[in-house]
Structure formats: C-alpha cells, structure tokens
Design a protein around this motif. Structure first.
Motif, mmCIF file in Angstrom:
data_model
loop_
_atom_site.group_PDB
_atom_site.id
_atom_site.type_symbol
_atom_site.label_atom_id
_atom_site.label_comp_id
_atom_site.label_asym_id
_atom_site.label_seq_id
_atom_site.Cartn_x
_atom_site.Cartn_y
_atom_site.Cartn_z
ATOM 1 N N MET A 1 43.993 -81.677 28.717
ATOM 2 C CA MET A 1 44.499 -82.930 28.206
ATOM 3 C C MET A 1 43.626 -84.050 28.750
ATOM 4 S SD MET A 1 48.242 -84.701 28.662
ATOM 5 C CE MET A 1 48.176 -84.592 30.418
ATOM 6 N N LYS A 2 43.219 -84.938 27.861
ATOM 7 C CA LYS A 2 42.406 -86.084 28.256
ATOM 8 C C LYS A 2 43.316 -87.247 28.652
ATOM 9 C CE LYS A 2 39.010 -84.835 24.830
ATOM 10 N NZ LYS A 2 39.417 -84.382 23.525
ATOM 11 N N LEU A 3 43.139 -87.780 29.843
ATOM 12 C CA LEU A 3 43.914 -88.942 30.268
ATOM 13 C C LEU A 3 43.074 -90.211 30.241
ATOM 14 C CD1 LEU A 3 46.060 -87.478 33.180
ATOM 15 C CD2 LEU A 3 46.768 -88.009 30.850
ATOM 16 N N ALA A 4 41.760 -90.067 30.342
ATOM 17 C CA ALA A 4 40.882 -91.236 30.252
ATOM 18 C C ALA A 4 40.815 -91.679 28.790
ATOM 19 C CB ALA A 4 39.486 -90.881 30.759
ATOM 20 N N ILE A 5 40.615 -92.969 28.579
ATOM 21 C CA ILE A 5 40.513 -93.493 27.213
ATOM 22 C C ILE A 5 39.358 -92.798 26.514
ATOM 23 C CG2 ILE A 5 40.030 -95.537 25.832
ATOM 24 C CD1 ILE A 5 41.590 -97.142 27.883
ATOM 25 N N HIS A 6 39.647 -92.264 25.341
ATOM 26 C CA HIS A 6 38.677 -91.458 24.605
ATOM 27 C C HIS A 6 38.487 -92.000 23.183
ATOM 28 C CE1 HIS A 6 36.355 -87.806 24.168
ATOM 29 N NE2 HIS A 6 36.993 -87.536 23.058
ATOM 30 N N PHE A 7 38.787 -93.276 22.975
ATOM 31 C CA PHE A 7 38.677 -93.908 21.667
ATOM 32 C C PHE A 7 37.268 -94.427 21.436
ATOM 33 C CE2 PHE A 7 43.191 -94.487 22.501
ATOM 34 C CZ PHE A 7 43.757 -94.320 21.248
ATOM 35 N N GLN A 8 36.847 -94.431 20.182
ATOM 36 C CA GLN A 8 35.610 -95.119 19.837
ATOM 37 C C GLN A 8 35.851 -96.622 19.916
ATOM 38 O OE1 GLN A 8 34.659 -93.537 16.004
ATOM 39 N NE2 GLN A 8 33.495 -91.850 16.864
ATOM 40 N N ASP A 9 37.024 -97.074 19.455
ATOM 41 C CA ASP A 9 37.365 -98.492 19.482
ATOM 42 C C ASP A 9 38.885 -98.629 19.626
ATOM 43 O OD1 ASP A 9 37.687 -101.220 19.182
ATOM 44 O OD2 ASP A 9 36.416 -101.358 17.398
ATOM 45 N N ALA A 10 39.351 -98.588 20.874
ATOM 46 C CA ALA A 10 40.793 -98.612 21.147
ATOM 47 C C ALA A 10 41.447 -99.884 20.625
ATOM 48 C CB ALA A 10 41.040 -98.466 22.637
ATOM 49 N N ASP A 11 40.764 -101.013 20.756
ATOM 50 C CA ASP A 11 41.342 -102.279 20.287
ATOM 51 C C ASP A 11 41.549 -102.268 18.776
ATOM 52 O OD1 ASP A 11 41.482 -103.341 22.850
ATOM 53 O OD2 ASP A 11 39.503 -104.285 22.704
ATOM 54 N N ALA A 12 40.595 -101.724 18.037
ATOM 55 C CA ALA A 12 40.720 -101.656 16.580
ATOM 56 C C ALA A 12 41.886 -100.748 16.185
ATOM 57 C CB ALA A 12 39.427 -101.164 15.954
ATOM 58 N N ASP A 46 47.470 -77.524 19.642
ATOM 59 C CA ASP A 46 47.718 -76.621 20.763
ATOM 60 C C ASP A 46 49.050 -76.956 21.433
ATOM 61 O OD1 ASP A 46 46.620 -74.573 22.748
ATOM 62 O OD2 ASP A 46 47.040 -76.300 24.040
ATOM 63 N N ALA A 47 49.975 -75.996 21.449
ATOM 64 C CA ALA A 47 51.319 -76.232 21.978
ATOM 65 C C ALA A 47 51.292 -76.620 23.455
ATOM 66 C CB ALA A 47 52.196 -74.989 21.781
ATOM 67 N N ARG A 48 50.437 -76.000 24.238
ATOM 68 C CA ARG A 48 50.364 -76.321 25.669
ATOM 69 C C ARG A 48 49.888 -77.751 25.881
ATOM 70 N NH1 ARG A 48 46.287 -73.273 29.579
ATOM 71 N NH2 ARG A 48 45.779 -75.140 30.718
ATOM 72 N N THR A 49 48.874 -78.156 25.152
ATOM 73 C CA THR A 49 48.361 -79.521 25.270
ATOM 74 C C THR A 49 49.423 -80.527 24.850
ATOM 75 O OG1 THR A 49 46.093 -78.783 24.874
ATOM 76 C CG2 THR A 49 46.564 -81.121 24.509
ATOM 77 N N ALA A 56 53.309 -85.986 30.401
ATOM 78 C CA ALA A 56 52.543 -87.115 30.935
ATOM 79 C C ALA A 56 53.111 -88.440 30.446
ATOM 80 C CB ALA A 56 51.066 -86.985 30.550
ATOM 81 N N ALA A 57 53.496 -88.499 29.181
ATOM 82 C CA ALA A 57 54.060 -89.737 28.624
ATOM 83 C C ALA A 57 55.382 -90.087 29.302
ATOM 84 C CB ALA A 57 54.249 -89.596 27.119
ATOM 85 N N ARG A 58 56.191 -89.090 29.599
ATOM 86 C CA ARG A 58 57.466 -89.346 30.288
ATOM 87 C C ARG A 58 57.267 -89.847 31.706
ATOM 88 N NH1 ARG A 58 62.503 -87.527 28.533
ATOM 89 N NH2 ARG A 58 63.074 -87.322 30.711
ATOM 90 N N GLU A 59 56.174 -89.407 32.344
ATOM 91 C CA GLU A 59 55.920 -89.766 33.740
ATOM 92 C C GLU A 59 55.182 -91.096 33.891
ATOM 93 O OE1 GLU A 59 53.895 -86.403 35.386
ATOM 94 O OE2 GLU A 59 55.620 -85.087 35.091
ATOM 95 N N MET A 60 54.629 -91.629 32.807
ATOM 96 C CA MET A 60 53.873 -92.885 32.907
ATOM 97 C C MET A 60 54.818 -94.016 33.306
ATOM 98 S SD MET A 60 51.368 -92.615 29.619
ATOM 99 C CE MET A 60 50.100 -93.744 30.136
ATOM 100 N N PRO A 61 54.367 -94.884 34.186
ATOM 101 C CA PRO A 61 55.234 -95.987 34.601
ATOM 102 C C PRO A 61 55.474 -96.971 33.454
ATOM 103 C CG PRO A 61 53.043 -96.229 35.522
ATOM 104 C CD PRO A 61 53.064 -94.897 34.827
ATOM 105 N N THR A 62 56.673 -97.504 33.433
ATOM 106 C CA THR A 62 57.020 -98.531 32.457
ATOM 107 C C THR A 62 56.735 -99.885 33.081
ATOM 108 O OG1 THR A 62 58.749 -97.108 31.600
ATOM 109 C CG2 THR A 62 58.918 -99.451 31.075
ATOM 110 N N PRO A 63 56.046 -100.776 32.344
ATOM 111 C CA PRO A 63 55.780 -102.109 32.911
ATOM 112 C C PRO A 63 57.085 -102.815 33.270
ATOM 113 C CG PRO A 63 54.559 -101.776 30.867
ATOM 114 C CD PRO A 63 55.494 -100.620 31.021
ATOM 115 N N ALA A 64 57.075 -103.529 34.349
ATOM 116 C CA ALA A 64 58.266 -104.270 34.791
ATOM 117 C C ALA A 64 58.592 -105.372 33.787
ATOM 118 C CB ALA A 64 58.030 -104.871 36.171
#
Length: 66
Positions: A1-12, A46-49, A56-64
C-alpha cells in the motif's frame, strides 16, 4: 500500500472531486462518493491492499475542529 502522495497532480484531482459534488444534495454527494470508492477499489483489485487501505483510513487522525 502506498502512503506517500502518488498523484501526478493532486491539486487538480481535488478540484475535479469538488467540482463533481457541486450542486448535489447531501444524499447525492454521498452516493457519488460511494460509487467513486467502488470504481477505485475495482482498479486496485487486490483484497489485501483494499483491507490495508480501509484500516489506514480509519487510523488517520481527524483534524481538530476550529
């Protein structure tokens, strides 16, 4: 699973996502998100991924709240 940003253009992508929700009711917006999640999950395939991504999404902190 990739956690680093892997977008060509995330803002777009973020702008496209916001634009796709413009003018939708809350219910239609939630349906759009659900359909998009299923389409993207199908691309991953892939089911494991997918399980690791959900965890990972459940564990990410929520902004205050400001």
């Amino acid at each position: 699973m990739k956690l680093a940003i892997h977008f060509q253009d995330a803002d777009a992508f973020y702008e496209q996502l916001l634009d796709a929700h413009e003018g939708l009711s809350r219910e239609d917006s939630e349906l759009l998100n659900a359909r998009l999640i299923l389409l993207l999950a199908n691309q991953v395939g892939d089911a494991r991924t997918l399980r690791e991504c959900i965890e990972a999404a459940r564990e990410m902190p929520t902004p205050a709240a400001e």
